[in-house]
Motif scaffolding. Structure first.
Motif, PDB file in Angstrom:
ATOM      1  N   THR A   1      36.984  36.902  49.178  1.00  8.40           N
ATOM      2  CA  THR A   1      35.973  37.077  48.136  1.00  8.40           C
ATOM      3  C   THR A   1      36.367  36.290  46.897  1.00  8.40           C
ATOM      4  OG1 THR A   1      37.077  38.992  47.171  1.00  8.40           O
ATOM      5  CG2 THR A   1      35.483  39.411  48.966  1.00  8.40           C
ATOM      6  N   ILE A   2      35.470  36.285  45.928  1.00  6.04           N
ATOM      7  CA  ILE A   2      35.752  35.644  44.644  1.00  6.04           C
ATOM      8  C   ILE A   2      37.017  36.239  44.039  1.00  6.04           C
ATOM      9  CG2 ILE A   2      34.923  35.419  42.273  1.00  6.04           C
ATOM     10  CD1 ILE A   2      32.044  35.269  43.515  1.00  6.04           C
ATOM     11  N   ALA A   3      37.145  37.570  44.089  1.00  2.78           N
ATOM     12  CA  ALA A   3      38.337  38.232  43.539  1.00  2.78           C
ATOM     13  C   ALA A   3      39.601  37.797  44.259  1.00  2.78           C
ATOM     14  CB  ALA A   3      38.175  39.747  43.598  1.00  2.78           C
ATOM     15  N   ASP A   4      39.542  37.677  45.584  1.00  5.57           N
ATOM     16  CA  ASP A   4      40.707  37.240  46.362  1.00  5.57           C
ATOM     17  C   ASP A   4      41.139  35.836  45.955  1.00  5.57           C
ATOM     18  OD1 ASP A   4      40.640  39.584  47.941  1.00  5.57           O
ATOM     19  OD2 ASP A   4      39.339  38.622  49.441  1.00  5.57           O
ATOM     20  N   ILE A   5      40.188  34.935  45.901  1.00  6.38           N
ATOM     21  CA  ILE A   5      40.499  33.541  45.586  1.00  6.38           C
ATOM     22  C   ILE A   5      41.061  33.419  44.173  1.00  6.38           C
ATOM     23  CG2 ILE A   5      39.483  31.252  45.227  1.00  6.38           C
ATOM     24  CD1 ILE A   5      37.621  31.930  47.628  1.00  6.38           C
TER      25      ILE A   5
ATOM     26  N   ASP B   1      45.034  32.057  42.759  1.00  2.00           N
ATOM     27  CA  ASP B   1      45.006  30.754  42.090  1.00  2.00           C
ATOM     28  C   ASP B   1      45.694  30.894  40.736  1.00  2.00           C
ATOM     29  OD1 ASP B   1      44.248  28.423  40.616  1.00  2.00           O
ATOM     30  OD2 ASP B   1      42.504  28.183  41.925  1.00  2.00           O
ATOM     31  N   ASP B   2      46.782  30.190  40.539  1.00  2.42           N
ATOM     32  CA  ASP B   2      47.581  30.289  39.310  1.00  2.42           C
ATOM     33  C   ASP B   2      46.808  29.910  38.049  1.00  2.42           C
ATOM     34  OD1 ASP B   2      49.781  31.163  40.732  1.00  2.42           O
ATOM     35  OD2 ASP B   2      50.698  29.165  40.858  1.00  2.42           O
ATOM     36  N   ARG B   3      45.688  29.226  38.182  1.00 12.30           N
ATOM     37  CA  ARG B   3      44.894  28.853  36.998  1.00 12.30           C
ATOM     38  C   ARG B   3      44.143  30.027  36.404  1.00 12.30           C
ATOM     39  NH1 ARG B   3      41.054  24.478  39.369  1.00 12.30           N
ATOM     40  NH2 ARG B   3      41.032  26.094  40.975  1.00 12.30           N
ATOM     41  N   PHE B   4      44.000  31.134  37.157  1.00  9.37           N
ATOM     42  CA  PHE B   4      43.150  32.243  36.726  1.00  9.37           C
ATOM     43  C   PHE B   4      43.912  33.550  36.494  1.00  9.37           C
ATOM     44  CE2 PHE B   4      40.252  29.655  39.556  1.00  9.37           C
ATOM     45  CZ  PHE B   4      39.588  29.014  38.510  1.00  9.37           C
ATOM     46  N   THR B   5      45.194  33.501  36.201  1.00  9.58           N
ATOM     47  CA  THR B   5      45.961  34.751  36.071  1.00  9.58           C
ATOM     48  C   THR B   5      45.489  35.603  34.893  1.00  9.58           C
ATOM     49  OG1 THR B   5      47.722  33.633  34.839  1.00  9.58           O
ATOM     50  CG2 THR B   5      48.009  33.834  37.231  1.00  9.58           C
ATOM     51  N   ILE B   6      45.146  34.983  33.777  1.00  3.07           N
ATOM     52  CA  ILE B   6      44.662  35.767  32.629  1.00  3.07           C
ATOM     53  C   ILE B   6      43.297  36.363  32.946  1.00  3.07           C
ATOM     54  CG2 ILE B   6      44.004  35.708  30.182  1.00  3.07           C
ATOM     55  CD1 ILE B   6      46.123  33.483  29.814  1.00  3.07           C
TER      56      ILE B   6
ATOM     57  N   PRO C   1      36.963  31.048  33.385  1.00  6.49           N
ATOM     58  CA  PRO C   1      37.827  30.372  32.417  1.00  6.49           C
ATOM     59  C   PRO C   1      39.252  30.244  32.967  1.00  6.49           C
ATOM     60  CG  PRO C   1      36.650  32.203  31.386  1.00  6.49           C
ATOM     61  CD  PRO C   1      36.450  32.316  32.868  1.00  6.49           C
ATOM     62  N   THR C   2      39.814  29.086  32.808  1.00  8.57           N
ATOM     63  CA  THR C   2      41.192  28.867  33.220  1.00  8.57           C
ATOM     64  C   THR C   2      42.137  29.512  32.206  1.00  8.57           C
ATOM     65  OG1 THR C   2      41.344  26.799  31.990  1.00  8.57           O
ATOM     66  CG2 THR C   2      40.612  26.654  34.309  1.00  8.57           C
ATOM     67  N   ASN C   3      43.402  29.611  32.567  1.00 11.94           N
ATOM     68  CA  ASN C   3      44.402  30.122  31.626  1.00 11.94           C
ATOM     69  C   ASN C   3      44.400  29.308  30.337  1.00 11.94           C
ATOM     70  OD1 ASN C   3      45.185  32.096  33.430  1.00 11.94           O
ATOM     71  ND2 ASN C   3      46.930  30.929  34.191  1.00 11.94           N
ATOM     72  N   THR C   4      44.253  27.995  30.453  1.00  8.53           N
ATOM     73  CA  THR C   4      44.212  27.135  29.271  1.00  8.53           C
ATOM     74  C   THR C   4      43.059  27.510  28.360  1.00  8.53           C
ATOM     75  OG1 THR C   4      45.236  25.340  30.514  1.00  8.53           O
ATOM     76  CG2 THR C   4      44.089  24.733  28.485  1.00  8.53           C
TER      77      THR C   4
ATOM     78  N   ASN D   1      32.183  24.395  42.849  1.00  7.44           N
ATOM     79  CA  ASN D   1      32.036  24.770  44.257  1.00  7.44           C
ATOM     80  C   ASN D   1      33.306  25.271  44.936  1.00  7.44           C
ATOM     81  OD1 ASN D   1      29.362  24.082  43.995  1.00  7.44           O
ATOM     82  ND2 ASN D   1      29.571  22.113  44.999  1.00  7.44           N
ATOM     83  N   ILE D   2      34.046  26.120  44.260  1.00  9.03           N
ATOM     84  CA  ILE D   2      35.137  26.824  44.925  1.00  9.03           C
ATOM     85  C   ILE D   2      34.435  27.963  45.661  1.00  9.03           C
ATOM     86  CG2 ILE D   2      37.286  28.103  44.637  1.00  9.03           C
ATOM     87  CD1 ILE D   2      37.537  26.629  41.865  1.00  9.03           C
ATOM     88  N   GLU D   3      34.326  27.832  46.966  1.00  7.44           N
ATOM     89  CA  GLU D   3      33.450  28.701  47.736  1.00  7.44           C
ATOM     90  C   GLU D   3      34.191  29.917  48.275  1.00  7.44           C
ATOM     91  OE1 GLU D   3      29.748  28.091  50.818  1.00  7.44           O
ATOM     92  OE2 GLU D   3      31.203  26.483  50.567  1.00  7.44           O
ATOM     93  N   ALA D   4      33.568  31.071  48.124  1.00  8.06           N
ATOM     94  CA  ALA D   4      34.085  32.343  48.622  1.00  8.06           C
ATOM     95  C   ALA D   4      33.058  32.941  49.574  1.00  8.06           C
ATOM     96  CB  ALA D   4      34.334  33.299  47.458  1.00  8.06           C
TER      97      ALA D   4
END
Length: 173
Positions: free
Chosen positions: A36-40, A44-49, A74-77, A149-152
Motif C-alpha cells: 500500500t501507499i503506507a507500506d511504500i 523509503d528513506d525520503r519519507f521518514t518524517i 513531502p520529502t524529508n528535505t 507515479n510511485i505506484e502502490a
C-alpha cells in the motif's frame, strides 16, 4: 503571449513534459502485490518524517487500506525546509493541533497518475480543500512534483519538495 506550464504541458503532452522537465522518474514498476501507499512510504528513506507525522496524526490506516488515493508526499528535505521557515522543531510540528488537516491536504481521493495531475487545474483533497496545479508546480509555488507515479496497490505517490519553487515543499491549506 505568455504561456503557462499547463499550456506547454498540453501542447507537448504530459509524458514528454515530465521527461523534458526533469521532474524525475515518469513511471515506476507496477504496483507490488499488496504493498500500500503506507507500506511504500515506510520503506523509503525520503519519507521518514512524513511517516512519523502520519503515525502521530493517526492517519496510517487511511493510507493502508483498499481505498484508491493519490498522495503528494513531502520529502524529508521539504519538511526540514518547513521547520526552518517556521522556526520550530520536528517535535513541535508533530504536536500541532492541525497536523491531520495539513496531512490530509496532501491526499487526493482516487488513483491519479502524473498525466491526470499535471493536466488538471485543481485537485480535490481529503480535507475538502483544493490543490491548485500548474504543470508540476502546486499552489503557486508551495511545492514542486519531484518524482511521479510511485505506484502502490491502492494508488499513487508523487514525491514533492521545494526545489525550483519559492515554497518549502510542504503544502499548507
Amino acid at each position: 503571449m505568455k504561456r503557462t506550464r499547463r499550456g506547454i504541458l498540453r501542447s507537448i503532452g504530459a509524458g514528454t513534459a515530465v521527461a523534458v522537465g526533469c521532474v524525475g522518474a515518469a513511471s515506476a514498476a507496477p504496483p507490488r502485490d499488496g504493498e500500500t501507499i503506507a507500506d511504500i512510504a515506510s520503506n523509503d528513506d525520503r519519507f521518514t518524517i512524513l511517516v512519523e507525522a502520519l503515525s502521530e496524526a493517526g492517519l496510517v490506516a487511511t493510507l493502508d487500506g483498499n481505498r484508491q488515493l493519490t498522495v503528494f508526499a513531502p520529502t524529508n528535505t521539504a519538511f526540514e525546509n518547513l521547520l526552518r521557515v517556521l522556526g520550530i522543531s520536528k517535535d513541535k510540528l508533530l504536536e500541532r493541533d492541525d497536523l491531520a488537516e495539513i496531512l490530509t491536504y496532501h491526499v487526493a481521493p482516487g488513483r491519479r497518475d502524473a498525466e491526470s495531475v499535471t493536466t488538471s487545474d485543481q485537485v480535490p483533497t481529503l480535507n475538502g480543500a483544493q490543490i491548485d496545479v500548474d504543470g508540476t508546480v502546486l499552489n503557486g509555488g508551495q511545492a514542486a512534483i519531484a518524482q511521479t507515479n510511485i505506484e502502490a496497490s491502492n494508488g499513487y505517490i508523487h514525491a514533492i519538495n521545494g526545489d525550483n519553487v519559492d515554497g518549502t515543499g510542504v503544502l499548507l491549506p
